[in-house]
Scaffold this motif. Structure first.
Motif, PDB file in Angstrom:
ATOM      1  N   GLU A   1       1.244   4.507  -4.123  1.00 41.21           N
ATOM      2  CA  GLU A   1       1.708   3.122  -4.224  1.00 41.21           C
ATOM      3  C   GLU A   1       2.939   3.025  -5.131  1.00 41.21           C
ATOM      4  O   GLU A   1       3.792   2.162  -4.938  1.00 41.21           O
ATOM      5  CB  GLU A   1       0.591   2.216  -4.753  1.00 41.21           C
ATOM      6  CG  GLU A   1      -0.333   1.628  -3.690  1.00 41.21           C
ATOM      7  CD  GLU A   1      -1.284   2.613  -3.024  1.00 41.21           C
ATOM      8  OE1 GLU A   1      -1.395   3.752  -3.518  1.00 41.21           O
ATOM      9  OE2 GLU A   1      -1.905   2.255  -2.012  1.00 41.21           O
TER      10      GLU A   1
ATOM     11  N   PHE B   1      -3.715  -1.347  -5.410  1.00 36.69           N
ATOM     12  CA  PHE B   1      -4.725  -0.285  -5.496  1.00 36.69           C
ATOM     13  C   PHE B   1      -5.008   0.222  -6.905  1.00 36.69           C
ATOM     14  O   PHE B   1      -5.918   1.001  -7.083  1.00 36.69           O
ATOM     15  CB  PHE B   1      -4.229   0.864  -4.592  1.00 36.69           C
ATOM     16  CG  PHE B   1      -5.126   2.052  -4.388  1.00 36.69           C
ATOM     17  CD1 PHE B   1      -6.471   1.906  -4.055  1.00 36.69           C
ATOM     18  CD2 PHE B   1      -4.611   3.345  -4.484  1.00 36.69           C
ATOM     19  CE1 PHE B   1      -7.272   3.021  -3.821  1.00 36.69           C
ATOM     20  CE2 PHE B   1      -5.408   4.466  -4.256  1.00 36.69           C
ATOM     21  CZ  PHE B   1      -6.734   4.306  -3.929  1.00 36.69           C
TER      22      PHE B   1
ATOM     23  N   ARG C   1     -10.935   2.644  -1.783  1.00 35.78           N
ATOM     24  CA  ARG C   1     -10.120   2.681  -0.587  1.00 35.78           C
ATOM     25  C   ARG C   1      -9.927   1.278  -0.020  1.00 35.78           C
ATOM     26  O   ARG C   1     -10.845   0.478   0.014  1.00 35.78           O
ATOM     27  CB  ARG C   1     -10.755   3.614   0.473  1.00 35.78           C
ATOM     28  CG  ARG C   1     -10.869   5.069   0.033  1.00 35.78           C
ATOM     29  CD  ARG C   1      -9.574   5.675  -0.493  1.00 35.78           C
ATOM     30  NE  ARG C   1      -8.462   5.603   0.429  1.00 35.78           N
ATOM     31  CZ  ARG C   1      -8.160   6.558   1.321  1.00 35.78           C
ATOM     32  NH1 ARG C   1      -8.897   7.644   1.398  1.00 35.78           N
ATOM     33  NH2 ARG C   1      -7.106   6.421   2.103  1.00 35.78           N
ATOM     34  N   GLY C   2      -8.721   0.999   0.393  1.00 36.28           N
ATOM     35  CA  GLY C   2      -8.406  -0.339   0.891  1.00 36.28           C
ATOM     36  C   GLY C   2      -8.176  -1.341  -0.237  1.00 36.28           C
ATOM     37  O   GLY C   2      -8.052  -2.541  -0.008  1.00 36.28           O
ATOM     38  N   GLY C   3      -8.086  -0.826  -1.467  1.00 33.45           N
ATOM     39  CA  GLY C   3      -8.063  -1.706  -2.640  1.00 33.45           C
ATOM     40  C   GLY C   3      -6.806  -2.541  -2.822  1.00 33.45           C
ATOM     41  O   GLY C   3      -6.797  -3.468  -3.632  1.00 33.45           O
ATOM     42  N   SER C   4      -5.747  -2.239  -2.075  1.00 32.96           N
ATOM     43  CA  SER C   4      -4.534  -3.052  -2.228  1.00 32.96           C
ATOM     44  C   SER C   4      -4.767  -4.506  -1.821  1.00 32.96           C
ATOM     45  O   SER C   4      -4.100  -5.406  -2.333  1.00 32.96           O
ATOM     46  CB  SER C   4      -3.397  -2.488  -1.375  1.00 32.96           C
ATOM     47  OG  SER C   4      -3.075  -1.215  -1.821  1.00 32.96           O
ATOM     48  N   ASP C   5      -5.682  -4.723  -0.891  1.00 33.38           N
ATOM     49  CA  ASP C   5      -6.024  -6.109  -0.525  1.00 33.38           C
ATOM     50  C   ASP C   5      -6.510  -6.853  -1.764  1.00 33.38           C
ATOM     51  O   ASP C   5      -6.105  -7.992  -2.029  1.00 33.38           O
ATOM     52  CB  ASP C   5      -7.162  -6.138   0.517  1.00 33.38           C
ATOM     53  CG  ASP C   5      -6.752  -5.559   1.853  1.00 33.38           C
ATOM     54  OD1 ASP C   5      -5.546  -5.523   2.136  1.00 33.38           O
ATOM     55  OD2 ASP C   5      -7.649  -5.136   2.613  1.00 33.38           O
TER      56      ASP C   5
ATOM     57  N   SER D   1       0.864  -1.184   0.000  1.00 37.59           N
ATOM     58  CA  SER D   1       0.000   0.000   0.000  1.00 37.59           C
ATOM     59  C   SER D   1       0.896   1.228   0.000  1.00 37.59           C
ATOM     60  O   SER D   1       2.103   1.131   0.201  1.00 37.59           O
ATOM     61  CB  SER D   1      -0.829   0.070   1.289  1.00 37.59           C
ATOM     62  OG  SER D   1      -1.831  -0.888   1.306  1.00 37.59           O
ATOM     63  N   ALA D   2       0.281   2.377  -0.148  1.00 35.34           N
ATOM     64  CA  ALA D   2       1.010   3.638   0.015  1.00 35.34           C
ATOM     65  C   ALA D   2       1.411   3.783   1.481  1.00 35.34           C
ATOM     66  O   ALA D   2       0.806   3.171   2.361  1.00 35.34           O
ATOM     67  CB  ALA D   2       0.111   4.797  -0.390  1.00 35.34           C
TER      68      ALA D   2
ATOM     69  N   THR E   1      -2.349   8.451   0.987  1.00 32.42           N
ATOM     70  CA  THR E   1      -3.520   8.562   0.108  1.00 32.42           C
ATOM     71  C   THR E   1      -4.421   9.708   0.574  1.00 32.42           C
ATOM     72  O   THR E   1      -4.882  10.519  -0.225  1.00 32.42           O
ATOM     73  CB  THR E   1      -4.288   7.223   0.071  1.00 32.42           C
ATOM     74  OG1 THR E   1      -3.356   6.176  -0.177  1.00 32.42           O
ATOM     75  CG2 THR E   1      -5.343   7.207  -1.012  1.00 32.42           C
TER      76      THR E   1
END
Ligand code: ASP
Ligand code: MG
Length: 422
Positions: free
Chosen positions: A78, A140, A154-158, A41-42, A47
């Motif tokens: 990121e 992300f 938001r939280g998209g790196s998962d 993540s960043a 972000t």
């Protein structure tokens, strides 16, 4: 040797010291012979900082052109953390290369700020892995068919990490974060909450959609659909702990339901304060009213969660439902201006001081009386239930917000979630 995907959240990437730690941990896995792909993540707060800058220049707007620039902007967080991690790994003596989403590419649709992944090209990654490199891929983000950079919400790196694990046929996807796993409930509300060793995908999906913020919901859906084993674990353990021990730590989100010998009936309690209740009172009870009310709400792109309609008296009924709290005012306006005049309902009222509390467990499928045990507990605490909804593996109630913590604590105890499990 097997291919493993690691994902590190913003806090784990929060400073150069922490990035150094991540590099040491990844180097340990790489030296043990695993093919490693890392999705960061960043750096924490980045972000928000970037999106804040945009707001200083122009208030947020739903226009395509504004949303496009938000993605162009936010994706840099990121890109920076990925490059920093590659540099840190190289300093550790590990060959490493980072890629932004568009470079592979990770293809998405064009829904800026909430894009969905459509495909991932793995050629470059596979070639680098074959050369023994650690490959870092930005979380992300992706790119649409017109080469616009997109982000996944938001939280998209998962979700990036899980999708990458699926595309590369990884044997496991490890989500390193600032908590050491998934808990029976939020330990800030119930200090006796216990870490779960395993949880099923379905339960995790319910927990995620009902307020547990550990994983982005999309990532759990993805993992369940493609059956990638997913593990949530802490990035704050010493980087040099034994690898086998680390690989078994945290919470495994598993798709093999019978893995747990002694299945608990209820696995967790979720809660959220994100919803508001809307009631339309004195509606004529005739075919088509649910459609007239909820059709208009859906047309306005407002998501509805729980719905109840009362029995009618004198040909009139009451109709209640919940929406996200951010949509409360908009929904009231819409109903008052359009729907009520057409329907001839007496009045519409809203309540934002509610919360939803849910018990979740696949064991509920094969046990009767679980919901009534929940209702009994709430009644013993003198808590009034305003709405109820059930599914195979969960029961949710809407109650007054001020009783939320009391309800969660009482339910946690009733279902023995504070007891150690074998
Ligand atoms: N950096 C993005 C966010 O803060 C994505 C992520 O962290 O998963 O939402
Ligand atoms: Mg996160």
């Amino acid at each position: 040797m097997s291919l493993i995907v690691h994902k590190y959240g913003g806090t784990s990437m929060g400073s150069t010291d922490r990035i150094k730690n991540v590099a040491k941990r990844v180097a340990k896995w790489s030296r043990a012979g695993y093919q490693m792909v890392v999705v960061p993540s960043a750096m924490s707060g980045e972000t928000n900082r970037l999106l804040g800058l945009a707001k200083e220049l122009a208030p947020s707007s739903a226009s395509m052109s504004y949303q496009r620039e938000l993605d162009m902007l936010a994706s840099t967080g990121e890109q920076a953390s990925s490059a920093l991690l590659a540099i840190a790994l190289q300093a550790e003596g590990v060959e490493s290369v980072s890629y932004a989403g568009w470079q592979l590419p990770i293809r998405t649709n064009s829904a800026f700020t909430k894009a969905r992944i459509e495909s991932i090209e793995d050629k470059r990654v596979m070639a680098d892995l074959d050369k023994g490199k650690v490959v870092i891929i930005t979380g992300f983000q992706g790119v649409d068919e017109h080469s616009n950079i997109t982000t996944l919400g938001r939280g998209g790196s998962d979700t990036s990490a899980v999708a990458i694990a699926v595309a590369l046929k990884a044997s496991e996807c490890l989500i390193y974060t600032d908590v050491d796993g998934v808990y029976t409930t939020d330990p800030r509300v119930v200090p006796e909450a216990k870490r779960l060793l395993t949880i099923s995908f379905e339960e995790m999906l319910e927990m995620a959609s009902m307020g547990s913020k550990v994983l982005q919901i999309r990532s759990v859906e993805f993992a369940g659909k493609y059956k990638v084993p997913l593990r949530v674990l802490s990035s704050f353990t010493p980087w040099d702990i034994d690898l086998t021990e680390e690989a078994r730590s945290g919470t495994l989100i598993s798709f093999e339901e019978d893995e747990k010998m002694e299945q608990a009936i209820v696995s967790g309690i979720a809660f959220n304060r994100d919803e508001a209740k809307i009631s339309v009172l004195g509606v004529p009870d005739k075919p088509g009213i649910a459609y007239q009310i909820l059709g208009a709400v859906a047309q306005a792109n407002i998501e509805v969660d729980m719905i109840i309609q009362n029995i009618s008296r004198d040909g009139k009924t009451d109709f209640s439902f919940t929406v996200h709290r951010n949509d409360h005012a908009k929904t009231l306006d819409l109903l008052k201006s359009q729907v009520i005049p057409e329907l001839g309902a007496a009045e519409v009222v809203g309540d934002t001081k509610i919360c939803k509390v849910s018990i979740v467990g696949i064991g509920m499928r094969s046990h009767v009386g679980v919901a009534s045990k929940m209702f009994k507990t709430l009644s013993e605490e003198g808590i009034n239930i305003q709405m109820i909804s059930t599914s195979e593996i969960k029961t949710s109630v809407v109650i007054d917000e001020k009783y939320m913590e009391l309800a969660v604590r009482a339910l946690h105890k009733t279902f023995d979630l504070d007891q150690d499990r074998a």
